[in-house]
Scaffold this motif. Structure first.
Motif, PDB file in Angstrom:
ATOM      1  N   GLY A 297       0.736  -1.247   0.009  1.00 11.50           N
ATOM      2  CA  GLY A 297       0.234   0.216  -0.095  1.00 11.50           C
ATOM      3  C   GLY A 297       0.766   1.060  -0.307  1.00 11.50           C
ATOM      4  N   ASP A 298       0.770   2.645   1.249  1.00 11.77           N
ATOM      5  CA  ASP A 298       1.559   3.709   0.786  1.00 11.77           C
ATOM      6  C   ASP A 298       2.593   2.974   2.391  1.00 11.77           C
TER       7      ASP A 298
ATOM      8  N   TYR B 273       5.268  21.742 -13.581  1.00  9.67           N
ATOM      9  CA  TYR B 273       5.394  20.217 -13.848  1.00  9.67           C
ATOM     10  C   TYR B 273       4.684  19.599 -13.788  1.00  9.67           C
ATOM     11  N   PRO B 274       4.416  18.443 -14.419  1.00 16.23           N
ATOM     12  CA  PRO B 274       3.838  17.922 -14.451  1.00 16.23           C
ATOM     13  C   PRO B 274       3.389  16.919 -13.214  1.00 16.23           C
ATOM     14  N   GLN B 275       1.322  17.266 -13.084  1.00 17.38           N
ATOM     15  CA  GLN B 275       1.361  16.660 -11.690  1.00 17.38           C
ATOM     16  C   GLN B 275       0.414  15.266 -11.998  1.00 17.38           C
ATOM     17  N   LEU B 276       0.722  14.652 -10.865  1.00 14.37           N
ATOM     18  CA  LEU B 276       1.099  13.144 -10.870  1.00 14.37           C
ATOM     19  C   LEU B 276       0.199  12.776 -10.369  1.00 14.37           C
ATOM     20  N   SER B 277      -1.101  12.202 -10.508  1.00 15.80           N
ATOM     21  CA  SER B 277      -2.224  11.797  -9.528  1.00 15.80           C
ATOM     22  C   SER B 277      -2.812   9.977  -9.965  1.00 15.80           C
ATOM     23  N   THR B 278      -2.804   9.710  -8.664  1.00 15.82           N
ATOM     24  CA  THR B 278      -2.392   7.846  -8.656  1.00 15.82           C
ATOM     25  C   THR B 278      -2.833   7.006  -7.385  1.00 15.82           C
ATOM     26  N   PRO B 279      -3.530   6.190  -7.392  1.00 16.75           N
ATOM     27  CA  PRO B 279      -4.078   5.715  -6.197  1.00 16.75           C
ATOM     28  C   PRO B 279      -3.069   5.086  -5.282  1.00 16.75           C
ATOM     29  N   ASN B 280      -1.935   5.054  -5.370  1.00 18.75           N
ATOM     30  CA  ASN B 280      -0.216   5.162  -4.420  1.00 18.75           C
ATOM     31  C   ASN B 280      -0.071   6.351  -3.903  1.00 18.75           C
ATOM     32  N   THR B 281      -0.151   7.159  -2.879  1.00 17.47           N
ATOM     33  CA  THR B 281       0.170   8.212  -2.279  1.00 17.47           C
ATOM     34  C   THR B 281       1.428   8.224  -1.978  1.00 17.47           C
ATOM     35  N   LEU B 282       2.059   7.132  -1.508  1.00 19.40           N
ATOM     36  CA  LEU B 282       3.316   6.496  -1.728  1.00 19.40           C
ATOM     37  C   LEU B 282       3.955   7.013  -2.394  1.00 19.40           C
ATOM     38  N   HIS B 283       3.496   6.860  -3.615  1.00 15.27           N
ATOM     39  CA  HIS B 283       4.131   6.725  -5.047  1.00 15.27           C
ATOM     40  C   HIS B 283       4.676   8.271  -5.611  1.00 15.27           C
ATOM     41  N   GLU B 284       3.227   8.833  -5.158  1.00 18.16           N
ATOM     42  CA  GLU B 284       2.875  10.031  -5.670  1.00 18.16           C
ATOM     43  C   GLU B 284       3.845  11.174  -4.643  1.00 18.16           C
ATOM     44  N   ALA B 285       4.031  10.917  -3.563  1.00 17.12           N
ATOM     45  CA  ALA B 285       4.588  11.773  -2.742  1.00 17.12           C
ATOM     46  C   ALA B 285       6.216  11.626  -3.173  1.00 17.12           C
ATOM     47  N   ILE B 286       6.775  10.538  -3.279  1.00 19.81           N
ATOM     48  CA  ILE B 286       8.073   9.789  -3.882  1.00 19.81           C
ATOM     49  C   ILE B 286       8.584  10.828  -4.964  1.00 19.81           C
TER      50      ILE B 286
ATOM     51  N   GLY C  24      -4.334   0.286 -12.153  1.00 18.24           N
ATOM     52  CA  GLY C  24      -5.108   1.491 -11.757  1.00 18.24           C
ATOM     53  C   GLY C  24      -4.813   2.922 -12.563  1.00 18.24           C
ATOM     54  N   LYS C  25      -6.132   3.627 -12.032  1.00 21.34           N
ATOM     55  CA  LYS C  25      -5.439   4.797 -13.541  1.00 21.34           C
ATOM     56  C   LYS C  25      -4.675   5.794 -12.804  1.00 21.34           C
ATOM     57  N   ARG C  26      -4.418   5.966 -13.331  1.00 19.16           N
ATOM     58  CA  ARG C  26      -3.177   7.275 -13.055  1.00 19.16           C
ATOM     59  C   ARG C  26      -2.748   8.103 -14.729  1.00 19.16           C
ATOM     60  N   THR C  27      -3.544   9.169 -14.380  1.00 22.16           N
ATOM     61  CA  THR C  27      -2.952  10.784 -14.535  1.00 22.16           C
ATOM     62  C   THR C  27      -1.844  11.514 -14.368  1.00 22.16           C
ATOM     63  N   LEU C  28      -1.269  12.276 -15.178  1.00 23.15           N
ATOM     64  CA  LEU C  28      -0.353  13.396 -15.565  1.00 23.15           C
ATOM     65  C   LEU C  28      -0.458  14.504 -16.518  1.00 23.15           C
ATOM     66  N   SER C  29      -0.752  15.614 -15.664  1.00 24.66           N
ATOM     67  CA  SER C  29      -1.419  16.350 -16.061  1.00 24.66           C
ATOM     68  C   SER C  29      -0.217  17.624 -16.517  1.00 24.66           C
ATOM     69  N   ASN C  30      -0.915  19.100 -16.784  1.00 23.17           N
ATOM     70  CA  ASN C  30       0.566  19.696 -17.788  1.00 23.17           C
ATOM     71  C   ASN C  30       1.890  19.146 -17.947  1.00 23.17           C
ATOM     72  N   PHE C  31       1.948  18.379 -18.611  1.00 29.18           N
ATOM     73  CA  PHE C  31       3.158  17.727 -19.436  1.00 29.18           C
ATOM     74  C   PHE C  31       3.618  18.248 -20.499  1.00 29.18           C
ATOM     75  N   LYS C  32       4.581  19.318 -20.721  1.00 32.92           N
ATOM     76  CA  LYS C  32       5.184  20.077 -21.309  1.00 32.92           C
ATOM     77  C   LYS C  32       5.277  19.426 -22.309  1.00 32.92           C
ATOM     78  N   TYR C  33       5.223  19.343 -23.803  1.00 34.83           N
ATOM     79  CA  TYR C  33       5.913  18.858 -25.348  1.00 34.83           C
ATOM     80  C   TYR C  33       6.347  20.532 -26.092  1.00 34.83           C
ATOM     81  N   ARG C  34       7.443  20.622 -26.210  1.00 36.16           N
ATOM     82  CA  ARG C  34       7.543  21.796 -27.212  1.00 36.16           C
ATOM     83  C   ARG C  34       6.390  23.366 -26.556  1.00 36.16           C
TER      84      ARG C  34
END
Length: 759
Positions: A43-44, A88-101, A467-477
């Motif tokens: 888990g976390d 910077y790219p913002q991560l949203s993931t079901p695993n809070t520990l992963h998100e914090a790392i 699970g479902k994870r998102t990466l928002s605000n990922f800048k490419y050119r």
């Protein structure tokens, strides 16, 4: 409530909560993600022995870990977000520990950008170092910090327009010779930005640097000479008897791969700015290095590549596995698909993760030896994902996330015996380790892969991280991407761009805000194994000597048997500590433990007939070159004959007359002294070109032997050449390609030439 009670409350509450909650990782008992004999990620929470670490939220990590008492470097007990990471790219993931790392990686990345917009190597290590910044750029800094990456790379170009090899064993380049990693990083930055002016800038730098390397570090059998990439402490990865000149003559897996990939990049640049003929030439050179790697370094019985070749007249392979080199072989297609899979199944993996190399050197402390470096673990994770090894990928991710969470920072390296930070040197906020942390999320779980003309996507999501994870605000050119990956596996079921089905590739000219949704097929890849093994120490290296015609060596405790080599080939297996060495040759001894683990081969002892000749214009006493960095305290001693020749950049060529008694293959070396710097660092390795009868044979290197140690005489590298009986003129001269990294000081003493008939 005191701190201890608070921690107990947090850990018990989060651990119990994660056991009850199954939504984030399926219906696995206790939400186990990675479990090894050393730690458990559930888990976390990560648990290691009596210690725990967890993330109460995505902006905080709390740990109870206690490092070895009295260690010089600090240990963090917690991390809490300090910087604004919203750009910077913002991560949203079901695993809070992963998100914090992940967020900790972004937080520490901001700390790593200096006021002059360069990338700091680590909290303890100021400045820009070529290999550190280049590997960091390749992992994630090219797209996370493109401007700082560009400025940092420009700082590692010399006034002569060559890539700088940082200080290293024996005086840097060409003993340390992995500087072409700069070329790979610079080209990655181009793929990120599409900046043609940057491409125009890096083209001549790469070309000039590679042309010098081709003349200096390309070996006769197609590999590349010099120290293993990044493992730049001599005794940490080579037998004690090896001099730095011997390291120059060795051929490393990782450094050879870096050189091959740099040649491929130069071929691309030649097609863009130069000539098709030159592009074909460089491409052929790259192919030849790859062919040589697969011919000389692949070990079929072990299922992975050897770390390097070493020796003197008859090089042999060091059969250790070297994780960065194995990873690079997979990622840059040196290994076939079949071999790539085989490597991930056979490279030894300890309970804490894949070692820098394996097995360990028993009488060396932990740093490169007996250690795990998280950025190398990140490369290993990415390589496992490419090869399709799900369990290997998952455990490699765990090997990076465990220390990041337990130590609440991206530390430099870890002791493989216990996972602790107690090593020779260490630093928090380490650039390439935080870059690897970020890369795991972007390059594996979201599968982002930069191409010249766009972004390709090939996610690999182990089922335990599904699970479902998102990466928002990922800048490419000129675009901003919001990316969602849902499910697990390495096969894409559907890929949509702004609600429409699309191939998993985004062209470079995309603009504006875009939404990408990747739905995985939820199919487990074909099952593959991981070579779990305890952390093994190799036997000590035998110490040998000759008594008459008998080769003898010291007995080694707990040894099963010894292998005797003559001219690099096994000629005997014995439990005795002596061998009849009447037959002419070069002898070495390897100790073998009962489990088959081999020691390094002993220092070569040669029974060849030796021919020596003194230098023309010899002198003795004080030195007088304007290049001298350190004056000797008295007259120079220990030379043979009537004196020595002193050489610097302005010296006339040394022409030595020798009389060869018989036709044959001869090993040619020189006795020299270089007191211009320490054995382990600085940049004043003396370099000269060797010719015989006007024909160029190769490069002679005379590395540092200690500050002001002008009475310490050693041997250069050995160059082999066929010679006919009779008189020959041997020439040592200074050429443009012999410029070292210091440029101003390229100075040594040459005492005599040594020729030995080896065949």
């Amino acid at each position: 409530m005191n701190n201890n009670l608070l921690l107990k409350f947090l850990f018990s509450g989060i651990a119990i909560g994660s056991m009850l909650c199954t939504s984030c990782t399926g219906n696995r008992p206790n939400n186990d993600i990675v479990t090894t004999d050393a730690y458990r990620w559930h888990g976390d929470t990560i648990t290691q022995g009596p210690f725990y670490t967890t993330a109460p939220n995505a902006k905080e990590i709390i740990s109870t870990y206690s490092a070895t008492p009295g260690y010089a470097y600090p240990i963090e007990k917690s991390w809490k977000l300090k910087n604004d990471i919203s750009q910077y790219p913002q991560l949203s993931t079901p695993n809070t520990l992963h998100e914090a790392i992940y967020n900790m990686g972004l937080d520490e990345m901001i700390n790593a950008v200096e006021p002059d917009t360069t990338l700091r190597t680590g909290r303890e290590w100021a400045g820009v170092w070529t290999r550190d910044v280049s590997y960091s750029i390749l992992l994630s800094m090219a797209y996370m910090q493109p401007e700082a990456s560009k400025i940092s790379l420009m700082k590692k170009v010399s006034p002569t327009g060559r890539i700088i090899q940082d200080t290293g064993s024996g005086g840097a380049w060409p003993v340390s010779s992995d500087r072409m990693i700069w070329a790979m990083a610079a080209y990655e930055l181009y793929k990120v930005t599409g900046d043609r002016r940057w491409l125009e800038y890096i083209y001549p730098v790469i070309k000039h640097s590679l042309e010098d390397d081709i003349l200096t570090v390309h070996s006769a059998n197609g590999l590349v000479k010099g120290e293993t990439s990044f493992i730049d402490w001599r005794e940490q990865s080579y037998p004690k008897w090896m001099q730095t000149a011997d390291i120059y003559n060795s051929e490393a897996l990782s450094t050879s791969i870096v050189q091959a990939e740099a040649l491929r990049i130069l071929a691309e640049l030649e097609n863009e700015f130069g000539s098709a003929d030159e592009a074909a030439r460089y491409s052929t050179m790259a192919d030849n290095i790859v062919r040589a790697i697969n011919e000389h370094l692949w070990m079929e019985d072990k299922g992975y590549y050897a770390m390097y070749t070493y020796g003197r007249n008859n090089p042999i392979v060091n059969p250790r596995a070297e994780t960065l080199g194995e990873s690079l072989a997979i990622l840059y297609d040196v290994a076939s698909d079949k071999r790539a899979r085989t490597i991930t199944e056979n490279n030894p993996v300890t309970p804490f993760g894949a070692a820098i190399f394996f097995p360990q050197i028993a009488d060396m402390p932990s740093y490169h030896n007996n250690a795990l470096w998280p950025w190398v673990g990140a490369y290993w994770a990415i390589a496992n994902a490419k090869a399709g090894n799900e369990q290997g990928t998952l455990e490699a991710i765990g090997s990076v996330f465990r220390p990041a969470a337990l130590f609440a920072t991206n530390k430099e390296n870890f002791n493989l015996d216990n996972g602790d930070i107690y090593t020779e040197l260490n630093s928090s906020n380490m650039l390439w380790c935080l870059a690897g942390n970020i890369a795991i999320t972007h390059r594996i779980l979201f599968g982002i892969d930069y191409k010249k003309d766009g972004l390709a996507f090939h996610p690999f999501v182990p089922e335990n991280l599904g699970g479902k994870r998102t990466l928002s605000n990922f800048k490419y050119r000129d675009a901003i991407l919001d990316i969602t990956v849902d499910g697990f596996g390495n096969k894409i079921k559907s890929f949509t761009l702004n609600g429409k089905e699309h191939e998993p590739f985004i062209p470079a000219d995309i603009k504006g805000d875009n939404k990408i949704v990747i739905t995985m097929a939820n199919e487990k890849p074909e099952a593959m194994k991981v070579n779990h093994t305890p952390n093994i120490k190799a036997p000590l290296t035998p110490i040998t000597w000759l008594e008459g015609n008998t080769l003898q060596w010291n007995p080694i405790e707990y040894i099963h048997h010894y292998i005797v080599l003559r001219d690099g080939k096994p000629v005997s297996e014995t439990r005795q500590c002596s061998f009849d060495a009447t037959a002419p040759g070069e002898y070495q001894v390897i100790g073998v433990a009962s489990d088959g683990t081999q020691s390094f081969a002993s220092q070569p002892f040669q029974t060849y007939r030796k021919i020596t000749a003194q230098m023309p214009g010899e002198k003795s006493g004080a030195l007088n070159s304007a290049e001298i960095s350190y004056q000797p305290t008295g007259d120079i001693e220990g030379y043979h004959g009537t004196g020595f020749a002193e050489i610097d950049r302005n010296s006339k060529a040394l022409n030595i007359n020798v009389n060869v008694p018989a036709d044959g293959i001869y090993g040619i070396s020189f006795r020299y002294a270089n007191g211009n710097g320490p054995v382990n660092t600085e940049n004043k390795c003396a370099i000269r070109t060797l010719s015989i009868d006007g024909q160029r044979l190769g490069i002679i290197v005379m590395p540092h032997r200690g500050v002001a140690n002008w009475n310490d005489w050693g041997k250069t590298n050995v160059i082999t050449a066929p010679l006919k009986a009779g008189h020959h003129t041997v020439t040592l001269d200074f050429r443009q390609e012999n410029n070292n990294m210091n440029i101003n000081t390229n100075h040594a003493l040459v005492d005599e030439i040594i020729l030995k008939k080896i065949r």
